[in-house]
Design a protein around this motif. Sequence first.
Motif, short mmCIF file in Angstrom:
data_model
loop_
_atom_site.label_atom_id
_atom_site.label_comp_id
_atom_site.label_asym_id
_atom_site.label_seq_id
_atom_site.Cartn_x
_atom_site.Cartn_y
_atom_site.Cartn_z
N GLN A 198 12.35 -0.05 7.86
CA GLN A 198 13.22 1.10 7.57
C GLN A 198 12.49 2.13 6.73
OE1 GLN A 198 17.01 0.02 5.94
NE2 GLN A 198 17.70 2.12 5.71
N GLU A 199 11.75 1.66 5.74
CA GLU A 199 10.99 2.57 4.89
C GLU A 199 9.87 3.24 5.68
OE1 GLU A 199 9.71 4.37 1.14
OE2 GLU A 199 11.55 3.87 2.21
N VAL A 200 9.24 2.50 6.55
CA VAL A 200 8.17 3.07 7.39
C VAL A 200 8.73 4.22 8.22
CG1 VAL A 200 6.62 2.65 9.32
CG2 VAL A 200 6.77 0.98 7.47
N GLN A 201 9.88 4.02 8.82
CA GLN A 201 10.48 5.08 9.64
C GLN A 201 10.85 6.30 8.80
OE1 GLN A 201 10.59 5.21 12.98
NE2 GLN A 201 9.40 3.32 12.82
N TRP A 257 -1.17 11.27 1.04
CA TRP A 257 -0.49 10.28 0.19
C TRP A 257 0.71 9.65 0.89
CZ3 TRP A 257 -2.54 8.04 -3.83
CH2 TRP A 257 -3.59 8.68 -4.51
N LEU A 258 1.40 10.41 1.73
CA LEU A 258 2.46 9.80 2.53
C LEU A 258 1.88 8.74 3.47
CD1 LEU A 258 4.69 12.88 3.44
CD2 LEU A 258 5.36 10.92 2.02
N GLY A 259 0.68 8.99 3.98
CA GLY A 259 0.02 7.98 4.82
C GLY A 259 -0.24 6.70 4.06
N VAL A 260 -0.67 6.81 2.81
CA VAL A 260 -0.88 5.62 1.98
C VAL A 260 0.44 4.89 1.76
CG1 VAL A 260 -1.50 4.85 -0.34
CG2 VAL A 260 -2.90 6.56 0.82
N GLN A 261 1.48 5.65 1.48
CA GLN A 261 2.79 5.04 1.25
C GLN A 261 3.29 4.32 2.51
OE1 GLN A 261 6.36 7.57 0.63
NE2 GLN A 261 6.46 6.62 -1.39
N ALA A 262 3.05 4.92 3.67
CA ALA A 262 3.46 4.30 4.93
C ALA A 262 2.70 3.00 5.17
CB ALA A 262 3.24 5.27 6.09
N GLN A 263 1.40 2.99 4.88
CA GLN A 263 0.61 1.78 5.05
C GLN A 263 1.12 0.65 4.15
OE1 GLN A 263 -3.42 2.97 4.30
NE2 GLN A 263 -3.58 4.18 6.18
N ARG A 264 1.49 0.98 2.94
CA ARG A 264 2.01 -0.03 2.02
C ARG A 264 3.35 -0.57 2.50
NH1 ARG A 264 -0.38 -0.21 -3.14
NH2 ARG A 264 1.60 -0.91 -4.02
N ALA A 265 4.19 0.32 3.03
CA ALA A 265 5.48 -0.12 3.55
C ALA A 265 5.30 -1.02 4.77
CB ALA A 265 6.35 1.09 3.90
N ILE A 304 -5.03 2.58 -8.57
CA ILE A 304 -3.78 3.30 -8.38
C ILE A 304 -2.61 2.33 -8.38
CG2 ILE A 304 -3.76 3.22 -5.85
CD1 ILE A 304 -2.81 6.26 -8.03
N THR A 305 -1.49 2.77 -8.95
CA THR A 305 -0.27 1.96 -8.99
C THR A 305 0.75 2.53 -8.00
OG1 THR A 305 0.77 3.32 -10.70
CG2 THR A 305 -0.69 1.51 -11.44
N PRO A 306 1.78 1.76 -7.64
CA PRO A 306 2.84 2.33 -6.79
C PRO A 306 3.47 3.57 -7.40
CG PRO A 306 3.00 -0.06 -6.83
CD PRO A 306 1.96 0.31 -7.84
N ASP A 307 3.67 3.56 -8.72
CA ASP A 307 4.21 4.76 -9.37
C ASP A 307 3.26 5.93 -9.25
OD1 ASP A 307 6.54 3.54 -10.14
OD2 ASP A 307 5.91 3.15 -12.21
N GLY A 308 1.95 5.64 -9.33
CA GLY A 308 0.96 6.70 -9.18
C GLY A 308 1.02 7.34 -7.80
N ILE A 309 1.23 6.52 -6.78
CA ILE A 309 1.35 7.04 -5.41
C ILE A 309 2.58 7.94 -5.31
CG2 ILE A 309 1.76 6.40 -3.00
CD1 ILE A 309 0.14 3.83 -3.62
N THR A 310 3.69 7.48 -5.86
CA THR A 310 4.92 8.28 -5.84
C THR A 310 4.73 9.60 -6.58
OG1 THR A 310 6.29 6.29 -5.71
CG2 THR A 310 7.36 8.31 -6.48
#
Length: 208
Positions: free
Chosen positions: A194-197, A179-187, A155-161
């Motif tokens: 700021q992105e995590v929040q 998927w938001l959980g995955v994005q939060a972990q990456r942030a 998976i790529t960052p664009d794929g997550i988005t």
Amino acid sequence: MRILSLVALLALSACASKPLPPDWQLDAKGALDGSVEDYLKGRSAAAAAEFRSARSATTSTGRADYVAQVELVRCAAQVASLDFDDCPGYAALAPDATPEQRAYADYLYGRWQGLNATLLPEQHRPVLATGQVAAVADPLARLVAAGAAFKAGRITPDGITQAIDTASSQGWRRPLLAWLGVQAQRAEAAGDAQEVQRIRRRIALASG
């Protein structure tokens, strides 16, 4: 919408003087469609009940490959939501599954090494080569492809988005939260507080 489509299909079939599908097919499809939709929306109890109905209708045929297909549909919805349980219902039927079904199961669970792309549904074949999911037109298939790529480590960052945007646009709460959980972990890993929040606020909103 699903009921209207079915009515239209039956009307066309009648006009063409073609035999109607047997009741078990209609029962299984209706229950399975409802099960997937309820699962994606986070309605677990309703999804489980409808799945049991779909599976019961299909087992009446005594065809392991038909039942395996029902199991794979459920597992695909789970993979779209990053819920990986190795599809035990399908695994019990795998010896009597078709080559295409076995290939799809391997695709879903990230076993991509040596996988024959020609055995996969056409829209998933490019994903196997590139890991990119943007070209998958159907929203659910795009989420399934993203989940499979995630499991395969492709998976790529664009794929997550794209997965987040797809789940959000369809109102599918379960995969959106996953998927938001995955994005939060990456942030968090990137140290972007700021992105995590921001993501956590969105998770809280979607959870409600």
